[in-house]
Design a protein around this motif. Structure first.
Motif, PDB file in Angstrom:
ATOM      1  N   ILE A   1     -12.887  -6.181  13.239  1.00  0.00           N
ATOM      2  CA  ILE A   1     -13.108  -6.098  15.461  1.00  0.00           C
ATOM      3  C   ILE A   1     -13.051  -4.657  15.294  1.00  0.00           C
ATOM      4  N   THR A   2     -12.109  -3.791  14.459  1.00  0.00           N
ATOM      5  CA  THR A   2     -11.946  -1.883  14.707  1.00  0.00           C
ATOM      6  C   THR A   2     -13.619  -1.198  13.996  1.00  0.00           C
ATOM      7  N   ASN A   3     -13.954  -1.848  13.498  1.00  0.00           N
ATOM      8  CA  ASN A   3     -15.874  -1.454  12.616  1.00  0.00           C
ATOM      9  C   ASN A   3     -16.613  -1.287  14.366  1.00  0.00           C
ATOM     10  N   SER A   4     -15.982  -2.194  15.106  1.00  0.00           N
ATOM     11  CA  SER A   4     -17.103  -2.349  16.634  1.00  0.00           C
ATOM     12  C   SER A   4     -16.650  -1.224  17.636  1.00  0.00           C
ATOM     13  N   PHE A   5     -15.270  -0.497  16.754  1.00  0.00           N
ATOM     14  CA  PHE A   5     -15.399   0.212  17.735  1.00  0.00           C
ATOM     15  C   PHE A   5     -15.542   1.990  17.192  1.00  0.00           C
ATOM     16  N   ASP A   6     -15.773   2.340  16.204  1.00  0.00           N
ATOM     17  CA  ASP A   6     -15.333   3.276  15.531  1.00  0.00           C
ATOM     18  C   ASP A   6     -17.667   3.026  15.027  1.00  0.00           C
ATOM     19  N   TYR A   7     -18.331   2.169  14.935  1.00  0.00           N
ATOM     20  CA  TYR A   7     -20.334   2.626  15.270  1.00  0.00           C
ATOM     21  C   TYR A   7     -20.454   2.145  16.356  1.00  0.00           C
TER      22      TYR A   7
END
Length: 68
Positions: free
Chosen positions: A20-26
């Motif tokens: 979930i957090t990767n979806s905001f970072d990439y």
């Protein structure tokens, strides 16, 4: 009432926190690939029993080329 739903939501959040957090970072995702795969599966379902593979392939290429 709604306590069970929140428990499921919290469990999903903790299990998938990194994703979930990767979806905001990439800036990229596999959404396009999943959408194309869904279209292929739909065409296969609709074209069940189609005798001519060439016609099936042409239909598939036509449906998948509409996005571009």
């Amino acid at each position: 009432g709604g306590q069970r739903e929140w428990r499921y939501c919290l469990r999903a959040y903790t299990n998938w926190f990194e994703e979930i957090t990767n979806s905001f970072d990439y800036p990229w995702s596999n959404g396009y690939v999943e959408g194309t795969h869904n279209k292929i599966k739909t065409v296969k379902r609709v074209a069940f029993g189609m005798q001519n593979f060439h016609h099936f392939r042409t239909k598939l290429l036509f449906v998948c080329s509409k996005d571009r």
